[in-house]
Structures are given as C-alpha cells and as structure tokens.
Design a protein around this motif. Sequence first.
Motif, PDB file in Angstrom:
ATOM      1  N   PRO A 429      41.700  35.472  30.842  1.00 33.64           N
ATOM      2  CA  PRO A 429      40.950  34.217  30.725  1.00 33.64           C
ATOM      3  C   PRO A 429      40.891  33.475  32.056  1.00 33.64           C
ATOM      4  O   PRO A 429      41.815  33.544  32.874  1.00 33.64           O
ATOM      5  CB  PRO A 429      41.753  33.421  29.693  1.00 33.64           C
ATOM      6  N   ALA A 430      39.784  32.794  32.283  1.00 35.66           N
ATOM      7  CA  ALA A 430      39.654  31.906  33.442  1.00 35.66           C
ATOM      8  C   ALA A 430      39.844  30.493  32.925  1.00 35.66           C
ATOM      9  O   ALA A 430      38.910  29.839  32.475  1.00 35.66           O
ATOM     10  CB  ALA A 430      38.284  32.066  34.075  1.00 35.66           C
ATOM     11  N   GLY A 431      41.092  30.004  32.933  1.00 37.20           N
ATOM     12  CA  GLY A 431      41.421  28.781  32.218  1.00 37.20           C
ATOM     13  C   GLY A 431      41.347  29.090  30.746  1.00 37.20           C
ATOM     14  O   GLY A 431      42.049  29.972  30.246  1.00 37.20           O
ATOM     15  N   GLY A 432      40.458  28.446  30.036  1.00 36.00           N
ATOM     16  CA  GLY A 432      40.268  28.769  28.631  1.00 36.00           C
ATOM     17  C   GLY A 432      39.001  29.568  28.385  1.00 36.00           C
ATOM     18  O   GLY A 432      38.627  29.779  27.229  1.00 36.00           O
ATOM     19  N   ASP A 433      38.353  29.988  29.445  1.00 34.23           N
ATOM     20  CA  ASP A 433      37.060  30.658  29.326  1.00 34.23           C
ATOM     21  C   ASP A 433      37.226  32.176  29.451  1.00 34.23           C
ATOM     22  O   ASP A 433      37.845  32.673  30.393  1.00 34.23           O
ATOM     23  CB  ASP A 433      36.120  30.147  30.430  1.00 34.23           C
ATOM     24  N   ARG A 434      36.622  32.909  28.501  1.00 33.88           N
ATOM     25  CA  ARG A 434      36.646  34.367  28.568  1.00 33.88           C
ATOM     26  C   ARG A 434      35.264  34.965  28.845  1.00 33.88           C
ATOM     27  O   ARG A 434      35.114  36.186  28.802  1.00 33.88           O
ATOM     28  CB  ARG A 434      37.212  34.945  27.257  1.00 33.88           C
ATOM     29  N   ASP A 435      34.310  34.131  29.110  1.00 35.39           N
ATOM     30  CA  ASP A 435      32.970  34.578  29.490  1.00 35.39           C
ATOM     31  C   ASP A 435      32.676  34.055  30.891  1.00 35.39           C
ATOM     32  O   ASP A 435      32.502  32.848  31.089  1.00 35.39           O
ATOM     33  CB  ASP A 435      31.908  34.060  28.511  1.00 35.39           C
ATOM     34  N   TYR A 436      32.576  34.957  31.872  1.00 37.24           N
ATOM     35  CA  TYR A 436      32.364  34.546  33.252  1.00 37.24           C
ATOM     36  C   TYR A 436      31.886  35.752  34.067  1.00 37.24           C
ATOM     37  O   TYR A 436      31.782  36.871  33.559  1.00 37.24           O
ATOM     38  CB  TYR A 436      33.649  33.972  33.857  1.00 37.24           C
ATOM     39  N   GLY A 437      31.613  35.494  35.359  1.00 37.57           N
ATOM     40  CA  GLY A 437      31.132  36.550  36.236  1.00 37.57           C
ATOM     41  C   GLY A 437      32.095  36.835  37.373  1.00 37.57           C
ATOM     42  O   GLY A 437      32.871  35.966  37.798  1.00 37.57           O
ATOM     43  N   VAL A 438      32.046  38.056  37.869  1.00 28.05           N
ATOM     44  CA  VAL A 438      32.870  38.518  38.981  1.00 28.05           C
ATOM     45  C   VAL A 438      31.969  39.242  39.982  1.00 28.05           C
ATOM     46  O   VAL A 438      31.072  39.989  39.588  1.00 28.05           O
ATOM     47  CB  VAL A 438      33.981  39.469  38.486  1.00 28.05           C
ATOM     48  N   ASP A 439      32.199  38.982  41.269  1.00 32.75           N
ATOM     49  CA  ASP A 439      31.462  39.662  42.323  1.00 32.75           C
ATOM     50  C   ASP A 439      32.348  40.721  42.967  1.00 32.75           C
ATOM     51  O   ASP A 439      33.508  40.447  43.308  1.00 32.75           O
ATOM     52  CB  ASP A 439      30.999  38.674  43.394  1.00 32.75           C
ATOM     53  N   SER A 440      31.777  41.910  43.166  1.00 32.98           N
ATOM     54  CA  SER A 440      32.521  43.020  43.741  1.00 32.98           C
ATOM     55  C   SER A 440      31.713  43.656  44.864  1.00 32.98           C
ATOM     56  O   SER A 440      30.548  44.013  44.660  1.00 32.98           O
ATOM     57  CB  SER A 440      32.824  44.056  42.654  1.00 32.98           C
ATOM     58  N   VAL A 441      32.331  43.784  46.034  1.00 32.56           N
ATOM     59  CA  VAL A 441      31.684  44.399  47.188  1.00 32.56           C
ATOM     60  C   VAL A 441      32.592  45.510  47.688  1.00 32.56           C
ATOM     61  O   VAL A 441      33.821  45.327  47.801  1.00 32.56           O
ATOM     62  CB  VAL A 441      31.422  43.379  48.320  1.00 32.56           C
ATOM     63  N   GLY A 442      32.020  46.661  47.981  1.00 35.45           N
ATOM     64  CA  GLY A 442      32.824  47.774  48.464  1.00 35.45           C
ATOM     65  C   GLY A 442      32.082  48.569  49.535  1.00 35.45           C
ATOM     66  O   GLY A 442      30.864  48.642  49.535  1.00 35.45           O
ATOM     67  N   ALA A 443      32.845  49.153  50.440  1.00 30.65           N
ATOM     68  CA  ALA A 443      32.296  50.010  51.494  1.00 30.65           C
ATOM     69  C   ALA A 443      33.151  51.265  51.593  1.00 30.65           C
ATOM     70  O   ALA A 443      34.368  51.216  51.379  1.00 30.65           O
ATOM     71  CB  ALA A 443      32.249  49.276  52.831  1.00 30.65           C
ATOM     72  N   ARG A 444      32.507  52.375  51.948  1.00 29.88           N
ATOM     73  CA  ARG A 444      33.227  53.647  52.045  1.00 29.88           C
ATOM     74  C   ARG A 444      32.729  54.441  53.245  1.00 29.88           C
ATOM     75  O   ARG A 444      31.534  54.505  53.533  1.00 29.88           O
ATOM     76  CB  ARG A 444      33.027  54.479  50.773  1.00 29.88           C
ATOM     77  N   ALA A 445      33.692  55.065  53.941  1.00 24.39           N
ATOM     78  CA  ALA A 445      33.409  56.073  54.964  1.00 24.39           C
ATOM     79  C   ALA A 445      33.936  57.401  54.444  1.00 24.39           C
ATOM     80  O   ALA A 445      35.067  57.471  53.941  1.00 24.39           O
ATOM     81  CB  ALA A 445      34.062  55.712  56.287  1.00 24.39           C
ATOM     82  N   GLN A 446      33.141  58.453  54.568  1.00 25.70           N
ATOM     83  CA  GLN A 446      33.468  59.720  53.908  1.00 25.70           C
ATOM     84  C   GLN A 446      33.123  60.893  54.795  1.00 25.70           C
ATOM     85  O   GLN A 446      32.089  60.919  55.465  1.00 25.70           O
ATOM     86  CB  GLN A 446      32.680  59.796  52.598  1.00 25.70           C
ATOM     87  N   ILE A 447      34.002  61.892  54.783  1.00 25.61           N
ATOM     88  CA  ILE A 447      33.717  63.177  55.393  1.00 25.61           C
ATOM     89  C   ILE A 447      34.188  64.258  54.460  1.00 25.61           C
ATOM     90  O   ILE A 447      35.257  64.134  53.836  1.00 25.61           O
ATOM     91  CB  ILE A 447      34.386  63.320  56.785  1.00 25.61           C
ATOM     92  N   VAL A 448      33.403  65.301  54.297  1.00 21.98           N
ATOM     93  CA  VAL A 448      33.744  66.391  53.362  1.00 21.98           C
ATOM     94  C   VAL A 448      33.566  67.726  54.076  1.00 21.98           C
ATOM     95  O   VAL A 448      32.838  67.857  55.055  1.00 21.98           O
ATOM     96  CB  VAL A 448      32.869  66.338  52.090  1.00 21.98           C
TER      97      VAL A 448
END
Length: 449
Positions: A429-448
């Motif tokens: 819960p965010a305080g008493g609220d269970r409906d909310y939004g979250v921002d997610s940012v990700g970066a990746r460097a990859q070699i295979v």
Amino acid sequence: MRHALVAALLATSMFSLPATAHAQAMSAEEAAALRAELAALRAKVETLETRLDQTSPPPVATSAPAPASTPAPQASATQIKWKGAPEIKTADGWSFKPRGRVQVDAVHVGAPGAIADPALGFSSELRRIRMGFGGTIPGGFGYKVEADFAESDVVLLDAFMTYQDGPLKLTVGQHNTFQGLEELSSSNDTSFIERAAFTDAFNFIRRAGVSAEYSTGALLLQGGVFTDNFTALDSGNDGYSFDGRVVYAPKAGKTQLHFGGSAHWRKLGDTVPTVRYRQRPLVHSADIRFIATPNMDAEAETGFGAEAAFIRGRLHGAAEAFWQSVDRPGLADPQFFGGSVEAGLFLTDDTRAYKDGMFKEIHVKNPVSDGGMGAWQINLRYDHLDLNDAGIVGGQQDGYMASLIWTPIDYVRFMVNYARLQYHDAVIPAGGDRDYGVDSVGARAQIVF
C-alpha cells in the motif's frame, strides 16, 4: 644419338688426314691446307646437326616409372568458422562451439513517496553471465551445456542431449518446456529487458525431462514429460508435468505468420505443498513485487496458452495470452490470467528473424564495422497480469511500455526501456492507497557468442 653420330664423323675425318701431318713437321703451306680442311669439316658438322634437329623422331616412352605428380590440394577435414566465437566442425559430423552471454543492467524504479523500500530508486546488476558449450556428434546426436555465473552460486541451466532423424528430434535432460513464443525465444533476442509479466509470474523455468519435436513444412509439434529443475530435484522433489505445444507458421507472400497454442499440467510433488505467483516491475534488479499472491496450498496447476505473431520486412507484431489455474484441495480453484501485445519497427533496413517457432537473433545489414549505423528498432507493448480470483487478491498490473534497441554489429546490443505500471489492489500500500502508478526505466549492454 645425335651427338654420337657427330662424334663418329669427326673421328673418321681425323683419321683420314694425311699421315704426314702426324708424323713430321708440316710446312706453312701444309698447315694452311689443314686449317682450311678443318674449317670445311666444321661447316659440314653444323649442317648435319641442323638436319638431325629437323628430322629426329619424338622420344620413345620407356618403361621407367614416371615421377609421381603432386596431388591436388584438398579441402581440410576440419573447418573453423566464426559465429561470435569459433565453431569447429569435422567432415565426419563432430562440432564444438563455446557459448555465452553477458548482460549488464542499470535501472531506476520510482513509486509514490509513501512507499519506502530499499529496492526503489537506482540499482544495477550483472543480469546474466552465461558460459557453456554445444555441438553435434556423428549419427544425428547433439549436446548443450550452459550455466549462469551472475548469482553468488553457479546455476546450471541447459544440460541436455538431442537426437534428430529427419523431422523428428528427441531431447533428454534439462531444457525449456513448451510454454509460449516469448518464453522459448532467447533472452538475447527479446524486445524488452524482461519478458511479459506472466512468464515469470507463472514460474516458467527449465526442467529435467524427455521431449519430442516433429516439424514438417509449416507445422511444428512439441511435447514432453518433465520432473523439476535440477536444483529442486536435489531436495527430493517427486513432482512431474506434461507440456505440449503446436505451432502453425505459414508464409503469406513476404509475411511470416505464426499461430500457436500450448498446454501445461503439473503435479507439484510431496516437497512442494504450496505455490505462489508474483512479479517485479519489468526490471530484475529491483527486488520488489507490487503484485503477488499469498502461498496457496495446492496439489497441481494447469495452464493453457495462445500465441500469434507476424514479421513483414521492418515490422513485426506479437500477442500472447495464458490462463493458469491452481488445484486447491477443499477450496475453490482460482484461475489467473496474463497476456501481452506488442509491435516493433526497425528504423533501418533490417528485420526480425524467426525459425523453429521462435524469434531469433537479427543479422545487421549495415554494421558499424563496415561504416554503417547498425540496426535501430523501436517497440511498444501493453502487458497485463491479473492475480485476483476465487478469494485470492494478488493484485492487477497494467503495463504501458516502450523500448529502443541499437544493434551496432551482430552479437552486440544496447537497450533502453520505459514502463508505466498501473496497479490495482497492489500488495504494497501507498499509505492507505492500493491503486497507484510506478515508473520503471532500464538500460542494458549485451554481448553474446
């Protein structure tokens, strides 16, 4: 023969000279006459040599053996090709290739200020460091072994042998079960840093077992019997599962189509009395779950999936859905749902690859190594996961996602992802609220390789 004849002529002529030229001293006139006779004789010899050269027959072959000719160079029985790493192949069917990948992630997760958790904010990790090898053995056999070193312990992932005879392929060992297009596609080639939420939430993992695949034309049939992951088997788990998948992948002109369905039934086993489903906010290094079921007493689980995709030139699209139900003794059986739909477009003259019912690695048409700009791709996705049913409140997640991928050369890739995740009935819960939004940012460097 020619030289012998000339020598005989000279000898005869010498013996025909006046005997007085040898027995006594010659006068000046006699010496001059002798020189003139020798000059005439030399001219006759030169004339005779010329005639012999013009009229001599070709040499007669003898019975002596001719010198052995130098054999023409032949192709080497062993070939070495470069496919991100050296691949060694022999003419009799052996092959060996090292395998591996390195994926480094950096992410940031932002949540409402009322939520205090150390997993929020910035984090980074070595998402995967895999090393292994694979190849073929004469007679239609193959093998693959691969482990992950990213965690504190070495985790064995793939460890299996195969046998292929025409369209039929048998696999024995630990390998992927058959639960959908994106799950079977390598993490090297997915459109986002992490797969759709339901694939991890419903515990799609490699398991030890025996499976068969039959491919003919556009039709692919897959099925197998599995126990559990090698790690769980160490604890004595006696659970087992049946998994199957059917794919129909025709070509419509220049468009590659894909339609599939899968089924899964698993008996949990004596040492696994409960099951739980949960998921992170798109990125892996943020060890926080805003959506999760409680541990549920269970005997078995059943899943059904549907999948569709297409590739046409620079454009691709894909959609999947999966329904997972839990068999709870004496209680109502909840059914949970997850699904995603995405579209992607290459900004460069490249295309997504497809083979054997899976997305595959792209081959860059204009790599930076040749003065090009590599391959650039953008992707959009809607991702939904619902863990509410039959009295279980695990929450709902709706993800709106975008990614930018740059592949400068084959085997190297850089990714940036953004996701806006909307939660309903979140377990944190965010305080008493269970409906909310979250921002997610990700970066990746990859070699295979």
